[in-house]
Design a protein around this motif. Sequence first.
Motif, PDB file in Angstrom:
ATOM      1  N   ILE A 135       0.840  -1.200   0.000  1.00 21.74           N
ATOM      2  CA  ILE A 135       0.000   0.000   0.000  1.00 21.74           C
ATOM      3  C   ILE A 135       0.875   1.249   0.000  1.00 21.74           C
ATOM      4  CG2 ILE A 135      -1.753   1.285   1.275  1.00 21.74           C
ATOM      5  CD1 ILE A 135      -2.739  -1.356   2.412  1.00 21.74           C
ATOM      6  N   LYS A 136       1.943   1.221   0.791  1.00 19.58           N
ATOM      7  CA  LYS A 136       2.853   2.372   0.842  1.00 19.58           C
ATOM      8  C   LYS A 136       3.508   2.607  -0.517  1.00 19.58           C
ATOM      9  CE  LYS A 136       7.032   4.157   3.058  1.00 19.58           C
ATOM     10  NZ  LYS A 136       6.516   5.537   3.005  1.00 19.58           N
ATOM     11  N   ALA A 137       3.933   1.530  -1.179  1.00 19.15           N
ATOM     12  CA  ALA A 137       4.554   1.669  -2.493  1.00 19.15           C
ATOM     13  C   ALA A 137       3.589   2.310  -3.482  1.00 19.15           C
ATOM     14  CB  ALA A 137       5.015   0.307  -3.000  1.00 19.15           C
ATOM     15  N   ALA A 138       2.328   1.883  -3.419  1.00 19.39           N
ATOM     16  CA  ALA A 138       1.319   2.453  -4.306  1.00 19.39           C
ATOM     17  C   ALA A 138       1.081   3.923  -3.979  1.00 19.39           C
ATOM     18  CB  ALA A 138       0.026   1.661  -4.197  1.00 19.39           C
ATOM     19  N   GLY A 139       1.006   4.247  -2.689  1.00 18.89           N
ATOM     20  CA  GLY A 139       0.785   5.629  -2.281  1.00 18.89           C
ATOM     21  C   GLY A 139       1.916   6.548  -2.701  1.00 18.89           C
ATOM     22  N   ASP A 140       3.156   6.086  -2.505  1.00 16.87           N
ATOM     23  CA  ASP A 140       4.312   6.891  -2.902  1.00 16.87           C
ATOM     24  C   ASP A 140       4.340   7.100  -4.415  1.00 16.87           C
ATOM     25  OD1 ASP A 140       5.019   6.943  -0.249  1.00 16.87           O
ATOM     26  OD2 ASP A 140       6.622   5.448  -0.431  1.00 16.87           O
ATOM     27  N   ALA A 141       4.041   6.028  -5.154  1.00 19.55           N
ATOM     28  CA  ALA A 141       4.053   6.128  -6.613  1.00 19.55           C
ATOM     29  C   ALA A 141       2.935   7.032  -7.120  1.00 19.55           C
ATOM     30  CB  ALA A 141       3.920   4.730  -7.231  1.00 19.55           C
ATOM     31  N   LEU A 142       1.755   6.933  -6.494  1.00 14.85           N
ATOM     32  CA  LEU A 142       0.636   7.778  -6.903  1.00 14.85           C
ATOM     33  C   LEU A 142       0.951   9.247  -6.662  1.00 14.85           C
ATOM     34  CD1 LEU A 142      -2.250   8.056  -7.936  1.00 14.85           C
ATOM     35  CD2 LEU A 142      -3.049   7.733  -5.583  1.00 14.85           C
ATOM     36  N   GLU A 143       1.510   9.555  -5.509  1.00 16.36           N
ATOM     37  CA  GLU A 143       1.880  10.940  -5.217  1.00 16.36           C
ATOM     38  C   GLU A 143       2.869  11.466  -6.254  1.00 16.36           C
ATOM     39  OE1 GLU A 143       3.425  13.585  -1.397  1.00 16.36           O
ATOM     40  OE2 GLU A 143       4.041  11.476  -1.563  1.00 16.36           O
TER      41      GLU A 143
END
Length: 282
Positions: free
Chosen positions: A221-229
């Motif tokens: 989830i963190k990887a997705a959040g960082d990438a989305l940002e």
Amino acid sequence: RGDHMFRKPFRMVAVLALVGLLGAVAVAPVGAATRTQTQGITDDEITIVALISDLDGLRDKGFNLPPKLTTGNLLRRWEGYANSFCQQLSQKGVRTGTSGGDCTINGRKIVVKPAVWDPIDATTYDQACTQATQDNQPFVVVNGNGYRQSSIACITVDNQTPMFYGESVYNELVKASGNRLVALGLNAESNAATTASLLQKAELAPKSAKIGILSGNEPGIKAAGDALEKELKKAKYDVVQKVEVNTLQADPTAINRESGAAVATLQAAGADTVMILIPFTA
């Protein structure tokens, strides 16, 4: 009806994945030297471990589940995939058969064993990993959905056991796992990039939007959040705040409480559009 529509394509893809994982076994006769050193394979058996949710345990704790939703039925689903795999190989000329109702490939019986976790106890995911890998030492571990990404490395990295996973993973886990991880879903980073692209192309939010992101600290989830940002900022969107909830604790009550508190943080930052990455099963 929706669940039925999902099961047919998932069954097909799961069988195809097992075909790829077991392909070398299918053509190797009993006693072949190339297979004697492979974990989970003997002259008599091919051992597969299915990671499944302990639904019977949930029912014992008072959860009202449909009668057919049982731990045993989840296991039988994977046994069905193995039998379907056998039928496909038989059509290709590979020697298959049955032994006590179980599929056999070139004389080796496919044995599917369970390793269970408790969905409401985060400590049981790593316990299921130990049961799956160290206690059974299988040829491959399989899971359709529900097993936490944060515990996959226990299987593919720490215990160097091949795994088929029906959901998304993240790039760092794929690299660390080498060739031992097969996942059906797109990587978290790819999902994030696609989301940002869709937001822009479909004009789902104006460039004047003040975007907030509700993410989590579980690796995927963190990887997705960082990438989305990163992708949103690259597309010139104004990301005013990203809040990470402690999803590693796997406590729905605590996650809901922290998510509720995050609303005030996002409002204080001026967010008028919020993108939520935390799945409802977190």
